[in-house]
Write a protein that holds these residues in place. Structure first.
Motif, short mmCIF file in Angstrom:
data_model
loop_
_atom_site.label_atom_id
_atom_site.label_comp_id
_atom_site.label_asym_id
_atom_site.label_seq_id
_atom_site.Cartn_x
_atom_site.Cartn_y
_atom_site.Cartn_z
N THR A 91 -3.89 41.41 94.58
CA THR A 91 -3.72 42.64 93.79
C THR A 91 -2.28 43.11 93.84
OG1 THR A 91 -6.01 43.31 94.27
CG2 THR A 91 -4.49 45.03 93.49
N GLY A 92 -1.68 43.06 95.01
CA GLY A 92 -0.29 43.46 95.17
C GLY A 92 0.67 42.55 94.43
N ILE A 93 0.38 41.25 94.45
CA ILE A 93 1.26 40.27 93.77
C ILE A 93 1.22 40.48 92.25
CG2 ILE A 93 1.53 37.82 93.23
CD1 ILE A 93 0.77 37.24 96.12
N ILE A 94 0.05 40.81 91.72
CA ILE A 94 -0.05 41.13 90.29
C ILE A 94 0.85 42.31 89.95
CG2 ILE A 94 -1.59 42.02 88.49
CD1 ILE A 94 -3.86 40.45 89.85
N GLY A 95 0.82 43.32 90.81
CA GLY A 95 1.68 44.49 90.60
C GLY A 95 3.15 44.14 90.68
N LEU A 96 3.52 43.27 91.61
CA LEU A 96 4.92 42.86 91.77
C LEU A 96 5.43 42.14 90.53
CD1 LEU A 96 4.83 41.60 95.46
CD2 LEU A 96 6.12 43.55 94.62
N ILE A 97 4.61 41.26 89.99
CA ILE A 97 5.00 40.52 88.79
C ILE A 97 5.19 41.47 87.61
CG2 ILE A 97 4.22 38.81 87.09
CD1 ILE A 97 2.86 37.32 89.39
#
Length: 292
Positions: free
Chosen positions: A131-137
């Motif tokens: 979930t956090g990686i999606i936000g980072l991208i």
């Protein structure tokens, strides 16, 4: 708030400062000298704090063992490579894409942590990290339909891989010590790592690029800022990783981007796009899931 969460957030805050300083140093130094600055100026500060703890407060310091030293050297070496790659990443035109790949280190740490330390992540924890990686991208403003696979992507991914290796090795080093509070383990590990990094990197720089080595002394005013912020960031990471799984710590550390965006919004009145707002939501959700 759990102790490891506090140290992870603090580490992200100081790491953001260190990255900004090192990026600015590129106007004065080359890539290798800019990378060396953080180790060179952090070492005396770390040694001074350790001396104060041991002599001033009569703190028990555990003895280093073979397993600790191996993990510390491996972690220190991986971090040197990661730092050079990160500084190099700043110089690339495809920095946004490369930066997005670099930030996958929380996910990469899951696999490396399992392979080296046999640590498992729960399904819930894995969902939180993703979930956090999606936000980072989303925040990185990367256009996923173009220019995704390029040299910047490769450098970013390799940078994230090296940072993941260093983080897992550092956790292994702190856990290899047979006694001492978590913060003592962290500062002792940091001492050994910084001493190794300063010596090995300094000797290589002196032998193969003496001009770069000498230039490090000319930027001492900015260098101390990079050294202090880098030391505080490392101490925060080491402390947090002594208490919790590396991938969880790195995932919470993604708040570093929120600090940068917040500064731009409140200090410089920069407007946020709907994509950035959605990205902030995903990162915040990831951190909340991991904390609670």
């Amino acid at each position: 708030m759990e102790t490891w969460v506090f140290f992870a957030i603090s580490a992200a805050f100081f790491q953001n400062i260190r990255s900004v300083v090192q990026k600015n140093l590129l106007s004065e130094l080359d890539i290798f000298a800019s990378s060396f600055v953080r180790f060179f100026y952090a070492l005396p500060l770390c040694l001074a704090i350790s001396f104060l703890l041991k002599e001033g407060f009569d703190t028990h310091v555990p003895k280093a063992n073979e397993k600790f030293l191996i993990f510390a050297v491996l972690g220190g070496s991986a971090q040197i490579l990661a730092t050079i790659l990160l500084i190099y990443l700043f110089t690339l035109k495809k920095f946004a894409v490369g930066g997005a790949f670099k930030k996958t280190e929380a996910l990469i740490s899951v696999g490396i942590g399992f392979l080296i330390l046999q640590e498992k992540v729960s399904l819930f924890g894995l969902v939180a990290i993703l979930t956090g990686i999606i936000g980072l991208i989303m925040i990185s403003k990367t256009k996923l339909n173009e220019g995704l696979f390029n040299w910047g992507s490769f450098v970013g991914l390799l940078c994230g891989l090296m940072f993941s290796f260093s983080a897992v090795f550092y956790r292994g080093a702190t856990l290899a010590l047979d006694s001492g509070e978590f913060y003592i383990r962290a500062i002792l590990t940091l001492n050994y790592v910084l001493l190794y990094q300063t010596l090995i990197f300094g000797v290589i720089l002196f032998l193969f690029s003496r001009t770069s080595f000498i230039s490090v002394f000319s930027c001492w005013r900015t260098g101390w800022v990079a050294g202090l912020s880098g030391m505080l960031a490392s101490f925060g990471w080491f402390s947090a990783m002594n208490l919790a799984h590396v991938s969880y710590v790195k995932a919470v550390g993604q708040i570093e981007l929120l600090f940068a965006i917040g500064a731009g919004f409140f200090l410089f009145k920069e407007k946020l796009s709907s994509r950035e707002i959605l990205g902030i939501f995903f990162i915040s959700l990831s951190i909340v899931l991991l904390i609670f």
